[in-house]
Design an enzyme around this catalytic site. Sequence first.
Site, PDB file in Angstrom:
ATOM      1  N   ASP A  89      30.265  63.244  47.921  1.00  0.00           N
ATOM      2  CA  ASP A  89      30.845  62.068  48.183  1.00  0.00           C
ATOM      3  C   ASP A  89      32.619  62.211  48.367  1.00  0.00           C
ATOM      4  O   ASP A  89      32.935  60.676  47.609  1.00  0.00           O
ATOM      5  CB  ASP A  89      30.319  60.939  47.682  1.00  0.00           C
ATOM      6  CG  ASP A  89      28.664  61.034  47.975  1.00  0.00           C
ATOM      7  OD1 ASP A  89      28.268  62.322  48.885  1.00  0.00           O
ATOM      8  OD2 ASP A  89      27.492  60.337  47.332  1.00  0.00           O
ATOM      9  N   ASP A  98      27.507  59.560  52.083  1.00  0.00           N
ATOM     10  CA  ASP A  98      26.850  58.209  51.994  1.00  0.00           C
ATOM     11  C   ASP A  98      27.209  57.606  53.440  1.00  0.00           C
ATOM     12  O   ASP A  98      28.222  57.503  54.095  1.00  0.00           O
ATOM     13  CB  ASP A  98      27.357  56.775  50.993  1.00  0.00           C
ATOM     14  CG  ASP A  98      26.538  56.586  49.691  1.00  0.00           C
ATOM     15  OD1 ASP A  98      26.338  57.990  49.696  1.00  0.00           O
ATOM     16  OD2 ASP A  98      27.219  55.303  49.203  1.00  0.00           O
ATOM     17  N   HIS A 100      25.759  54.265  55.331  1.00  0.00           N
ATOM     18  CA  HIS A 100      24.922  53.351  54.879  1.00  0.00           C
ATOM     19  C   HIS A 100      24.721  52.646  55.961  1.00  0.00           C
ATOM     20  O   HIS A 100      25.568  52.739  57.083  1.00  0.00           O
ATOM     21  CB  HIS A 100      24.965  52.596  54.343  1.00  0.00           C
ATOM     22  CG  HIS A 100      25.027  53.541  53.064  1.00  0.00           C
ATOM     23  ND1 HIS A 100      23.619  53.741  51.872  1.00  0.00           N
ATOM     24  CD2 HIS A 100      25.756  53.571  51.891  1.00  0.00           C
ATOM     25  CE1 HIS A 100      23.296  53.924  51.268  1.00  0.00           C
ATOM     26  NE2 HIS A 100      24.993  53.782  51.033  1.00  0.00           N
ATOM     27  N   HIS A 156      28.913  49.578  50.868  1.00  0.00           N
ATOM     28  CA  HIS A 156      30.110  50.548  51.362  1.00  0.00           C
ATOM     29  C   HIS A 156      29.993  51.599  51.611  1.00  0.00           C
ATOM     30  O   HIS A 156      28.506  51.619  51.983  1.00  0.00           O
ATOM     31  CB  HIS A 156      30.250  51.544  49.911  1.00  0.00           C
ATOM     32  CG  HIS A 156      29.415  52.050  49.270  1.00  0.00           C
ATOM     33  ND1 HIS A 156      28.368  50.879  48.434  1.00  0.00           N
ATOM     34  CD2 HIS A 156      28.933  53.016  49.228  1.00  0.00           C
ATOM     35  CE1 HIS A 156      26.860  52.060  48.079  1.00  0.00           C
ATOM     36  NE2 HIS A 156      27.537  52.782  48.260  1.00  0.00           N
ATOM     37  N   LYS A 200      23.682  60.804  53.711  1.00  0.00           N
ATOM     38  CA  LYS A 200      22.405  60.515  53.148  1.00  0.00           C
ATOM     39  C   LYS A 200      22.406  58.616  53.133  1.00  0.00           C
ATOM     40  O   LYS A 200      23.718  58.030  53.593  1.00  0.00           O
ATOM     41  CB  LYS A 200      22.795  61.112  51.974  1.00  0.00           C
ATOM     42  CG  LYS A 200      24.169  60.425  50.561  1.00  0.00           C
ATOM     43  CD  LYS A 200      23.644  61.414  49.575  1.00  0.00           C
ATOM     44  CE  LYS A 200      25.227  61.094  48.907  1.00  0.00           C
ATOM     45  NZ  LYS A 200      25.162  59.933  48.522  1.00  0.00           N
ATOM     46  N   CYS A 221      25.304  60.087  42.413  1.00  0.00           N
ATOM     47  CA  CYS A 221      25.302  61.015  42.909  1.00  0.00           C
ATOM     48  C   CYS A 221      25.659  62.131  42.762  1.00  0.00           C
ATOM     49  O   CYS A 221      24.172  63.207  43.364  1.00  0.00           O
ATOM     50  CB  CYS A 221      26.337  60.552  44.527  1.00  0.00           C
ATOM     51  SG  CYS A 221      25.495  58.879  45.418  1.00  0.00           S
TER      52      CYS A 221
END
Length: 193
Positions: free
Chosen positions: A5, A48, A50, A66, A91, A135
């Site tokens: 990340d 990430d 999302h 975020h 992810k 993470c």
Amino acid sequence: IFGVDPQNCFGHPNGGLYVKNGEKVIRPGNKLISFGEKSHFLIMFSADWHPSDSDHFKPVGPWPPHGIAGTWDAEFLGGLIKTPGSIVFYKGIKKNEHGDDPFEGRAQSGKSLEETLDDNGIEVLIFWGIATDYCVKAGVLTACKLGKYKVYVALDACRAVNANPGDEQRAIDEMKTAGAVMTTTEEVIHGKA
């Protein structure tokens, strides 16, 4: 070489969930990437990714918004070396997925991290990135639990949230107990890890 990340959301002061000094992972991270590329290692990242209504976000979840898919916040930090052939595992892509563990991510091919590692005969994993106590730790613990890999963490190329004082050290201790080796970028590059 696995970069966890290294995104604007965590490593840029204007990011949605800025981790103090998160931008400082880029210099040592790039050294690992350059070394990995010269050594013909597989270069991988997690990100990430999302949805905007993720359960991971407040008021339901623990974090502010975020890493929303397709936004500046989710992009990799400026200056990060992106090598041809590197693989990104996205992810937290579903509303109900938190996406802490890079092993939950999927590459654009649809393959999981474990499938990709197995396909490429990878036996050694070197983790770096953000955040040591979330993470990075989640990925390292899963890798150790799977029992197929020698796992290293380049701590100088990691930064921690430290939501509670001592979180970073507790995460390091937990990773060590699981069997991971704590190291540095220089030790990896000079074969001392």
